[in-house]
Structure formats: C-alpha cells, structure tokens
Design an enzyme around this catalytic site. Structure first.
Site, PDB file in Angstrom:
ATOM      1  N   SER A  89       0.824  -1.175  -0.081  1.00  0.00           N
ATOM      2  CA  SER A  89      -0.111  -0.028  -0.009  1.00  0.00           C
ATOM      3  C   SER A  89       0.902   1.088  -0.020  1.00  0.00           C
ATOM      4  O   SER A  89       2.089   1.155   0.441  1.00  0.00           O
ATOM      5  CB  SER A  89      -0.855   0.019   1.291  1.00  0.00           C
ATOM      6  N   TYR A 148      -1.028  -0.243  10.002  1.00  0.00           N
ATOM      7  CA  TYR A 148      -1.276  -0.919   8.710  1.00  0.00           C
ATOM      8  C   TYR A 148       0.118  -0.587   7.890  1.00  0.00           C
ATOM      9  O   TYR A 148       0.578  -1.330   7.026  1.00  0.00           O
ATOM     10  CB  TYR A 148      -2.373   0.276   8.086  1.00  0.00           C
ATOM     11  N   LYS A 150       2.049  -3.275   5.953  1.00  0.00           N
ATOM     12  CA  LYS A 150       2.361  -3.345   4.395  1.00  0.00           C
ATOM     13  C   LYS A 150       3.524  -3.085   3.948  1.00  0.00           C
ATOM     14  O   LYS A 150       3.978  -3.740   2.808  1.00  0.00           O
ATOM     15  CB  LYS A 150       1.528  -2.071   3.801  1.00  0.00           C
TER      16      LYS A 150
HETATM   17  P1  NAI Z   1     -11.991  -4.999   2.030  1.00  0.00           P
HETATM   18  O1  NAI Z   1     -12.448  -5.033   3.440  1.00  0.00           O
HETATM   19  O2  NAI Z   1     -13.154  -4.739   1.195  1.00  0.00           O
HETATM   20  O3  NAI Z   1     -11.711  -6.677   1.808  1.00  0.00           O
HETATM   21  C1  NAI Z   1     -10.714  -7.439   2.534  1.00  0.00           C
HETATM   22  C2  NAI Z   1     -11.187  -8.909   2.601  1.00  0.00           C
HETATM   23  O4  NAI Z   1     -10.226  -9.592   3.384  1.00  0.00           O
HETATM   24  C3  NAI Z   1     -12.443  -9.183   3.465  1.00  0.00           C
HETATM   25  O5  NAI Z   1     -13.493  -9.668   2.745  1.00  0.00           O
HETATM   26  C4  NAI Z   1     -12.015  -9.643   4.695  1.00  0.00           C
HETATM   27  O6  NAI Z   1     -13.194 -10.507   5.202  1.00  0.00           O
HETATM   28  C5  NAI Z   1     -10.965 -10.286   4.435  1.00  0.00           C
HETATM   29  N1  NAI Z   1     -10.426 -10.648   5.413  1.00  0.00           N
HETATM   30  C6  NAI Z   1      -9.754  -9.750   6.281  1.00  0.00           C
HETATM   31  N2  NAI Z   1      -9.101 -10.541   7.344  1.00  0.00           N
HETATM   32  C7  NAI Z   1      -8.989 -11.825   6.791  1.00  0.00           C
HETATM   33  C8  NAI Z   1      -8.257 -13.037   7.384  1.00  0.00           C
HETATM   34  N3  NAI Z   1      -7.664 -12.943   8.585  1.00  0.00           N
HETATM   35  N4  NAI Z   1      -8.352 -14.058   6.620  1.00  0.00           N
HETATM   36  C9  NAI Z   1      -9.276 -14.178   5.508  1.00  0.00           C
HETATM   37  N5  NAI Z   1      -9.732 -12.982   5.049  1.00  0.00           N
HETATM   38  C10 NAI Z   1      -9.750 -12.008   5.637  1.00  0.00           C
HETATM   39  O7  NAI Z   1     -10.863  -4.460   1.498  1.00  0.00           O
HETATM   40  P2  NAI Z   1     -10.145  -4.293  -0.023  1.00  0.00           P
HETATM   41  O8  NAI Z   1      -9.886  -2.715  -0.256  1.00  0.00           O
HETATM   42  O9  NAI Z   1     -10.720  -5.036  -0.868  1.00  0.00           O
HETATM   43  O10 NAI Z   1      -8.640  -4.563   0.480  1.00  0.00           O
HETATM   44  C11 NAI Z   1      -8.126  -5.753   0.023  1.00  0.00           C
HETATM   45  C12 NAI Z   1      -6.518  -5.546   0.189  1.00  0.00           C
HETATM   46  O11 NAI Z   1      -5.850  -4.346  -0.600  1.00  0.00           O
HETATM   47  C13 NAI Z   1      -6.211  -5.378   1.548  1.00  0.00           C
HETATM   48  O12 NAI Z   1      -4.871  -6.045   1.953  1.00  0.00           O
HETATM   49  C14 NAI Z   1      -5.536  -3.863   1.751  1.00  0.00           C
HETATM   50  O13 NAI Z   1      -4.962  -3.566   2.858  1.00  0.00           O
HETATM   51  C15 NAI Z   1      -5.157  -3.485   0.273  1.00  0.00           C
HETATM   52  N6  NAI Z   1      -5.297  -2.110  -0.183  1.00  0.00           N
HETATM   53  C16 NAI Z   1      -6.433  -1.593  -0.675  1.00  0.00           C
HETATM   54  C17 NAI Z   1      -6.631  -0.514  -0.805  1.00  0.00           C
HETATM   55  C18 NAI Z   1      -7.669   0.182  -1.329  1.00  0.00           C
HETATM   56  O14 NAI Z   1      -7.716   1.434  -2.245  1.00  0.00           O
HETATM   57  N7  NAI Z   1      -8.980  -0.266  -1.346  1.00  0.00           N
HETATM   58  C19 NAI Z   1      -5.175   0.397  -0.815  1.00  0.00           C
HETATM   59  C20 NAI Z   1      -4.252  -0.075  -0.496  1.00  0.00           C
HETATM   60  C21 NAI Z   1      -4.171  -1.371  -0.027  1.00  0.00           C
END
Ligand code: NAI
Length: 307
Positions: free
Chosen positions: A152, A165, A169
C-alpha cells in the site's frame, strides 16, 4: 498469446469482498480454477461468516467459472496450510497465490492499543507468510509459481494514523524482496501491487462519485498480469488503480565518503547533507550483496580503499 489461466489453479485470500472478489472473478473469467478464501469478518477483522466467500463462489459458478470456498483465517499457520490444501485437494495443485486479505484499524500511534498493532501484522504480514510458506515448496517443486503481495502507498510513503497498517504493508515488500532471491531461478515469481480502489475499506475517505473510476477491476488487471505465465518479472511494485499503473522502486543515492578514513563528526554529516541525499544517479540493486559490492567498488574507484 493472450493471457489465459486455463489449467491454472489460483488462491485469492480475502476474496469475499472488494479487491479480492474482483481478482478472483477476473482470474476465473480467464479460465483459472479459484479458491475463494475469506474469513467474512468486518473491515477491522472482527467476527466471521461463510457468506462472503460463498457468495463470490456462486457468482463465479453462475458465470460459468470454477471456484471453491475457503473460510480459514490467513492469520494462523494452520489457516494458511488449510487454504493451500483446499487448492490441492480440489484442483490438484497451486499455481497462483494472491495475498490480498487485509484489515484496517486506524488510530494515531500515541493512542494505538498495541494489540491493534500485532493484529494487523498477523493478518497482512503473517497472513502472507503462512499462505506463501504453505504454497512455496509446491511451487518450487513444480518449477512454476506466481505470488502477488498486496502492499500500500500507506506503507511505501506513510499515512497519518496508520502506523500498524503502514508497517505491515511495507513488511510485505521485504518479504517479496527476499523471496525474489529464492524463487526466481525456479520460475516462482513474486511481485506486489499497491492498489487504489473504492471498497468498504476506503469508502470513508473516498467520494462515492469516484466509484466507476475506482472500481477494483483496474487493480485486478495488474494482478492478472503478474499472475500470468507471460509475465517474467519479479520484485516489482506497481501502484495501480483508476487506469493508472506506475512502478515504485527503492533506490540508493550515489553517496559520498566522509572523514578520510576517520569517523566523521555529526556536524560534517550535516554539512554534507546535500551530497549524501543527492538522488541524481541513484540506483536500485537486485539484492543486498550487489549494493555492498557497489560500495566497495566506489571505495576503490575513489581511492578510499587501497586495492
Ligand atoms: P475489503 O475490506 O473490501 O476486503 C478485504 C477482505 O479480506 C474482506 O473480505 C475480509 O473479510 C478479508 N479478510 C480480512 N481478514 C482476513 C483473514 N484473517 N483471513 C481471510 N480473509 C480476511 O478491503 P479491500 O480494499 O478490498 O482490501 C484488499 C487488500 O488491498 C487489503 O490487503 C488492503 O489492505 C489492500 N489495499 C487496499 C486499498 C484500496 O484502495 N482499497 C489500498 C491499498 C491497499
């Protein structure tokens, strides 16, 4: 040849929502058999439910794809092992691992409860470690593997209120850099994406008006390229989203030798700050040994070290 994932088996962690859901569908639409892993908790990682993963599997199957759900948390060694085992048990192998699962718990460092620090390290860093560690020997043995880390800009460049975070990351970049040294010769290639997308994780800081432009699919296209047979890259970090794709790189300045062999005074370091930090001619290195060799070379070249 166009990118296709026919006969490839992919695991996408955190695939029940947001970016992971999009990655899983994107790969499945192009032929991959996909393990849709998701714990199904809140954005902070509380609770658990099978619904999130099940829903995405249903969506993939309804569209003619092949997918199976996995509900384990990435944040335990047994969970990581089970997630990869699901791929092997159902589809016979593992070719692609997208370490995407993540949670967020913001608070300024002074007020942050340290449990919320370790919780994030457990999901982001250790989650990727556990899953990758379980897949790694299988990938090395089959001399094929594609692993995508999800870093990130918060870790690459910093973000207020995100010490946990950001640390988690950026640690994924360290993991990728080390694995690049061990996997590349065996065609097991590790790269990283730094996404920008509107998901439940970012909806509080992004305008809903941006939704069409910030759809996760823009990131999934990059993940798919890194996951493809055609892509021979390793150790790359790409900031991506909104149709924007840009390489991020750690570089070292040309540098300067101070003190003529004696330890320089702190004042001398202050006085030479412009030269120390001059990034013209800065270089990136393929590993730490190359960097050290380059410093010795400069010593010789500049007469600092007698050959
Ligand atoms: P989101 O919250 O929509 O999706 C994350 C998913 O990971 C959720 O469905 C959640 O249930 C699952 N999850 C969380 N902990 C878990 C675990 N221990 N085991 C299995 N599943 C688990 O968030 P998003 O935005 O889709 O994030 C996806 C990745 O992208 C994350 O790693 C986030 O940090 C990263 N990210 C997202 C950004 C963005 O602009 N949306 C920016 C930079 C990084």
């Amino acid at each position: 040849m166009d990118v296709s994932f026919l006969n490839r088996v992919a695991v996408v962690t955190g695939a029940g929502a947001g970016l992971g859901r999009s990655h899983a569908k994107f790969l499945a639409e192009r032929g991959a058999k996909v393990v849709v892993n998701d714990l199904g908790g809140t954005v902070a990682g509380e609770g658990a439910s099978t619904d999130a993963a099940d829903r995405v599997v249903e969506e993939i199957v309804a569209a003619g794809g092949i997918a199976v759900a996995s509900y384990d948390s990435v944040a335990s060694e047994a969970g990581g092992r089970n997630i990869i085992k699901t791929a092997v048990d159902h589809f016979g192998k593992i070719d692609i691992l997208v370490n995407n699962a993540g949670t967020i718990r913001d608070k300024s460092f002074a007020k942050l409860d340290l449990e919320n620090f370790t919780a994030l390290m457990d999901v982001h860093l250790m989650g990727a470690v556990y899953c990758t560690r379980a897949a790694w020997p299988l990938m090395l043995e089959s001399r094929y593997g594609r692993v995508v880390m999800t870093t990130s800009s918060a870790g690459l460049f910093g973000s207020h209120g995100h010490s946990n975070y950001s640390s988690a990351k950026l640690s994924l970049v360290g993991l990728m850099n080390a694995l690049k040294q061990e996997g590349t010769k065996k065609n097991v290639l590790v790269n990283a994406v730094a996404p920008m997308a509107l998901t439940r994780m970012t909806e509080s800081v992004m305008s809903p008006k941006l939704a069409p432009r910030m759809k996760p699919e823009y990131v999934s296209a990059m993940v798919a390229w890194f996951s493809s047979e055609q892509c021979k890259l390793a150790g790359e970090i790409i900031e991506c989203g909104m149709g924007y794709y840009s390489k991020v790189q750690i570089m070292e300045a040309e540098g300067v030798f101070l003190g003529d062999g004696d330890v320089p005074s702190p004042d001398m370091i202050g006085q030479h700050w412009a030269a120390i930090s001059d990034m013209r001619g800065a270089k990136s290195y393929k590993n730490a040994d190359d960097l050290i060799r380059s410093v010795f070379y400069k010593m010789k070249e500049q007469g600092v070290l007698e050959s």
